[in-house]
Scaffold this active site. Structure first.
Site, short mmCIF file in Angstrom:
data_model
loop_
_atom_site.label_atom_id
_atom_site.label_comp_id
_atom_site.label_asym_id
_atom_site.label_seq_id
_atom_site.Cartn_x
_atom_site.Cartn_y
_atom_site.Cartn_z
N SER A 77 0.84 -1.20 0.00
CA SER A 77 0.00 0.00 0.00
C SER A 77 0.88 1.26 0.00
CB SER A 77 -0.90 -0.04 1.24
OG SER A 77 -1.80 1.03 1.26
N CYS A 82 4.50 8.46 -1.83
CA CYS A 82 4.21 7.79 -3.10
C CYS A 82 2.79 8.10 -3.56
CB CYS A 82 4.44 6.29 -2.96
SG CYS A 82 6.18 5.92 -2.58
#
Length: 145
Positions: A77, A82
């Site tokens: 995840s 990011c």
């Protein structure tokens, strides 16, 4: 496991072999990998080379239209950093290997219209659980704890 998640897992395993954190990612456009990478913070002494960031970096400079038609595959995840890159470049879809060992910014991504698919892949889960158990200090450093 499809070929693109398999490529992301291969990247994660490469990172682990190099002494790094086993998180891999690939950027796919029109059924072709255009960027691949793995977490290289340890290997490069980097503050930002998470798997997704490395895949984007290795894809090189691209027109916005390419990102907007791409899918990002990642074994874990995505963290705040990011996820910010995913939103910045308008990547519309992210395929996530697992989110049991770490839940990133999935709600934020969804709230901004990113389509997420979480596979709950046992290999991805086992890889991260093993790493976290073996090197908790390094893991905590990677996620900013």
């Amino acid at each position: 496991m499809d070929e693109f998640m398999r490529a992301a897992v291969d990247e994660a395993q490469l990172g682990l072999k190099e002494g790094g954190i086993p998180i891999g990612s690939v950027l796919v456009h029109n059924g072709r990998i255009i960027g691949r990478g793995h977490n290289r913070r340890v290997q490069k002494g980097s503050a930002i080379l998470h798997g997704e960031m490395d895949a984007l970096e290795n894809a090189g400079r691209l027109p916005a239209s390419i990102y907007k038609q791409s899918v990002l595959y990642t074994t874990l995840s995505p963290c705040s950093m990011c996820s910010g890159a995913i939103l910045l470049y308008g990547i519309p879809r992210v395929i996530i290997g697992e989110n049991r060992t770490f839940m990133g910014e999935e709600e934020w991504l969804k709230s901004r219209g990113v389509q997420l698919e979480v596979l709950g892949d046992e290999l991805c889960i086992a890889m991260m659980r093993g790493f976290i158990a073996e090197k908790p200090e390094l893991w905590n450093e990677d996620i900013g704890v």
